[in-house]
Design a protein around this motif. Structure first.
Motif, mmCIF file in Angstrom:
data_model
loop_
_atom_site.group_PDB
_atom_site.id
_atom_site.type_symbol
_atom_site.label_atom_id
_atom_site.label_comp_id
_atom_site.label_asym_id
_atom_site.label_seq_id
_atom_site.Cartn_x
_atom_site.Cartn_y
_atom_site.Cartn_z
ATOM 1 N N GLU A 4 0.860 -1.191 0.000
ATOM 2 C CA GLU A 4 0.000 0.000 0.000
ATOM 3 C C GLU A 4 0.892 1.235 0.000
ATOM 4 O O GLU A 4 1.829 1.330 0.796
ATOM 5 C CB GLU A 4 -0.861 -0.051 1.284
ATOM 6 N N LEU A 5 0.625 2.195 -0.883
ATOM 7 C CA LEU A 5 1.413 3.437 -0.862
ATOM 8 C C LEU A 5 1.074 4.214 0.400
ATOM 9 O O LEU A 5 -0.062 4.187 0.884
ATOM 10 C CB LEU A 5 1.070 4.298 -2.078
ATOM 11 N N LYS A 6 2.086 4.941 0.916
ATOM 12 C CA LYS A 6 1.828 5.765 2.105
ATOM 13 C C LYS A 6 0.948 6.950 1.721
ATOM 14 O O LYS A 6 0.866 7.319 0.551
ATOM 15 C CB LYS A 6 3.160 6.288 2.644
ATOM 16 N N LYS A 7 0.373 7.570 2.778
ATOM 17 C CA LYS A 7 -0.535 8.719 2.551
ATOM 18 C C LYS A 7 0.142 9.804 1.717
ATOM 19 O O LYS A 7 -0.433 10.343 0.774
ATOM 20 C CB LYS A 7 -0.952 9.282 3.914
ATOM 21 N N GLU A 8 1.415 10.119 2.053
ATOM 22 C CA GLU A 8 2.077 11.228 1.336
ATOM 23 C C GLU A 8 2.364 10.854 -0.130
ATOM 24 O O GLU A 8 2.360 11.709 -1.006
ATOM 25 C CB GLU A 8 3.348 11.698 2.046
ATOM 26 N N HIS A 9 2.583 9.557 -0.374
ATOM 27 C CA HIS A 9 2.808 9.141 -1.765
ATOM 28 C C HIS A 9 1.516 9.246 -2.576
ATOM 29 O O HIS A 9 1.521 9.662 -3.734
ATOM 30 C CB HIS A 9 3.343 7.700 -1.814
ATOM 31 N N LYS A 10 0.416 8.867 -1.926
ATOM 32 C CA LYS A 10 -0.878 8.970 -2.627
ATOM 33 C C LYS A 10 -1.191 10.436 -2.919
ATOM 34 O O LYS A 10 -1.723 10.771 -3.979
ATOM 35 C CB LYS A 10 -1.993 8.365 -1.776
ATOM 36 N N ALA A 11 -0.836 11.307 -1.954
ATOM 37 C CA ALA A 11 -1.142 12.738 -2.127
ATOM 38 C C ALA A 11 -0.348 13.309 -3.304
ATOM 39 O O ALA A 11 -0.903 14.011 -4.159
ATOM 40 C CB ALA A 11 -0.841 13.493 -0.839
ATOM 41 N N ILE A 12 0.938 12.990 -3.373
ATOM 42 C CA ILE A 12 1.743 13.573 -4.462
ATOM 43 C C ILE A 12 1.384 12.927 -5.806
ATOM 44 O O ILE A 12 1.428 13.577 -6.859
ATOM 45 C CB ILE A 12 3.264 13.534 -4.155
ATOM 46 N N GLN A 13 0.955 11.675 -5.757
ATOM 47 C CA GLN A 13 0.490 11.001 -6.981
ATOM 48 C C GLN A 13 -0.735 11.738 -7.549
ATOM 49 O O GLN A 13 -0.817 12.017 -8.749
ATOM 50 C CB GLN A 13 0.110 9.561 -6.634
ATOM 51 N N LYS A 14 -1.637 12.115 -6.638
ATOM 52 C CA LYS A 14 -2.857 12.827 -7.041
ATOM 53 C C LYS A 14 -2.505 14.196 -7.620
ATOM 54 O O LYS A 14 -3.045 14.632 -8.633
ATOM 55 C CB LYS A 14 -3.737 13.010 -5.797
ATOM 56 N N GLU A 15 -1.553 14.854 -6.951
ATOM 57 C CA GLU A 15 -1.134 16.178 -7.397
ATOM 58 C C GLU A 15 -0.497 16.088 -8.792
ATOM 59 O O GLU A 15 -0.756 16.922 -9.660
ATOM 60 C CB GLU A 15 -0.089 16.696 -6.408
ATOM 61 N N ALA A 16 0.340 15.076 -8.985
ATOM 62 C CA ALA A 16 1.001 14.892 -10.286
ATOM 63 C C ALA A 16 -0.042 14.585 -11.359
ATOM 64 O O ALA A 16 0.046 15.075 -12.493
ATOM 65 C CB ALA A 16 2.032 13.772 -10.206
#
Ligand code: FAD
Length: 393
Positions: A4-16
């Motif tokens: 599972e990706l960490k919360k911060e990875h999911k956040a930057i993925q969404k931003e990208a």
């Protein structure tokens, strides 16, 4: 490994993803280098995942880098090389091997995309075999002097700072190599853009070095360490390249799913023909496997574990997967795949690079097989972790 990706990875993925939809996709038809987009990506922290805060980084690690790189490549694979140059091989190699003066001067501006970087391994007579590099480096006492030619250099026409690999004695082969950071704003640095098949957002150049000067503090590692520096840089570059391949393969799948659900033949959407389903299933499976392999390589690097073998497998597999996915996307689109109005022809052109750059498919297979056969172990402990990275833990 936690899948599972960490919360911060999911956040930057969404931003990208949002950035790609809003800024990248509307400009896909401009098949040129877009400096303003690169600046924006730097400002948004997209290149900084693997770097400490005080060097302009976001401390999200290599997995963060992989996730963002994949997302941008899904929109424009040509921008993928920027992740390698601004967020990995150029600044990271300086961080890992450079003097404090070089780190202070070059890393942060590169990570924030205020300056642009390039990496110069390849030459007319030295591609896969770096030990045959012919560019000469001379120690002139208070500076270094470089003479030679480089080919296929991504960002070559626009870079402010280059990492140049050169030899001080060709007879010594790989033991004669040095790596040095060079500022390109000098009369002896001449570039000529190379026309190419795809990857149009990334300018490629042939570079001639005629008495190019580098200060002593710009040597990376010790005199003669160039091959070691190159190997660590290539390992990390393979995280970027593998992530880019996964992103582009995903774009092939997205386009194919959309087209298969819309195109009607023999009275039904082609998505309902079993052979088309089979092709989609093949694409999905290859992409999922490639993504897991690439993220495993990034994750191992984040744990400071050896990862040369794993990232070579990931780079090889994802390179094959994206070329297959681009071919399958062309097939699903039928004649429209050949049209310049559809994105898949661009995917097809961009995909091939992933079997070439950062070590060809054959070179990856040699590394993987030599390791399996006990001929040469691929993984080695990290040589040193600079204190700047220890601060991140
Ligand atoms: C778009 C693009 C961007 C690039 N960007 C950069 C960059 O920024 N910086 C840079 O330095 N370089 C860059 N390159 C160059 C790239 O790294 C080289 O093309 C690559 O390393 C292969 O070298 P080569 O082209 O000389 O092929 P060669 O090494 O001549 O290989 C030709 C073929 O022979 C095979 N081969 C070679 N040796 C062996 C062996 N021992 N066993 C089996 N097969 C073998 C190869 O796999 C390949 O199929 C870029 C290339 C491209 C296309």
């Amino acid at each position: 490994m936690d899948f599972e990706l960490k919360k911060e990875h999911k956040a930057i993925q969404k931003e990208a993803h949002r950035f790609a939809e809003k800024e990248v996709i509307p400009r896909l038809n401009e098949e040129t280098f877009k400096r303003d987009l690169v600046t924006l990506m730097g400002e948004m922290g997209f290149f900084g995942c693997a770097f400490p805060l005080r060097y302009g980084g976001t401390e999200m690690g290599f997995l963060g880098h992989s996730v963002v790189c994949e997302e941008i490549s899904r929109a424009d694979s040509g921008l993928r090389s920027l992740f390698n140059l601004q967020g990995m091989t150029v600044p990271y190699t300086i961080m890992e091997w450079g003097s404090q003066a070089a780190k202070d001067k070059y890393v942060k501006p590169l990570v924030l995309a205020q300056t642009l970087g390039c990496t110069c391994f390849s030459e007319p007579n030295a591609g896969s075999d770096l030990s045959s590099i012919e560019t000469i480096i001379k120690d002139k006492g208070d500076h270094f002097l470089l003479n030679g030619s480089k080919t296929w250099i991504s960002n070559g026409t626009v870079a402010d700072i280059a990492i140049v690999y050169a030899t001080f004695d060709r007879n010594l082969k790989h033991k004669g190599l040095c790596a040095v950071a060079v500022e390109t704003d000098q009369p002896g640095w001449k570039t000529r853009e190379t026309p190419k098949l795809g990857d149009k957002s990334s300018p490629i150049a042939e570079i001639h070095l005629d008495n190019v000067v580098a200060p002593k503090e710009n040597l990376l590692g010790k005199w003669g360490d160039g091959f070691k520096v190159a190997m660590t840089a290539l390992d990390r570059g393979r995280i970027s390249v593998g992530s880019g391949a996964v992103g582009l393969a995903q774009a092939c799948l997205d386009a194919s799913v959309q087209y298969a659900n819309q195109r009607v033949q023999f009275g039904k959407q082609i998505a309902h023909h079993q052979l088309v389903k089979g092709t989609i299933a093949e694409m999905v499976s290859q992409i999922e496997a490639a993504r897991l392999l690439v993220r495993q390589g990034a994750w191992l690097n984040d744990q400071d574990n050896p990862f040369t073998r794993e990232i070579a497998i990931a780079k090889y597999f994802s390179g094959e997967a994206v070329v297959k996915a681009a071919g399958m996307a062309m097939e699903i689109h039928g004649g429209m795949g050949y049209s310049l109005e559809m994105p898949v022809e661009r995917y097809y052109r961009d995909a091939k690079l992933y079997q070439v750059g950062e070590g060809t498919a054959n070179i990856m297979r040699l590394l993987i097989a030599d390791d399996a056969l006990g001929i040469k172990k691929a993984n080695r402990p990290r040589l040193h972790v600079p204190s700047d990275f220890k601060d991140m833990e």
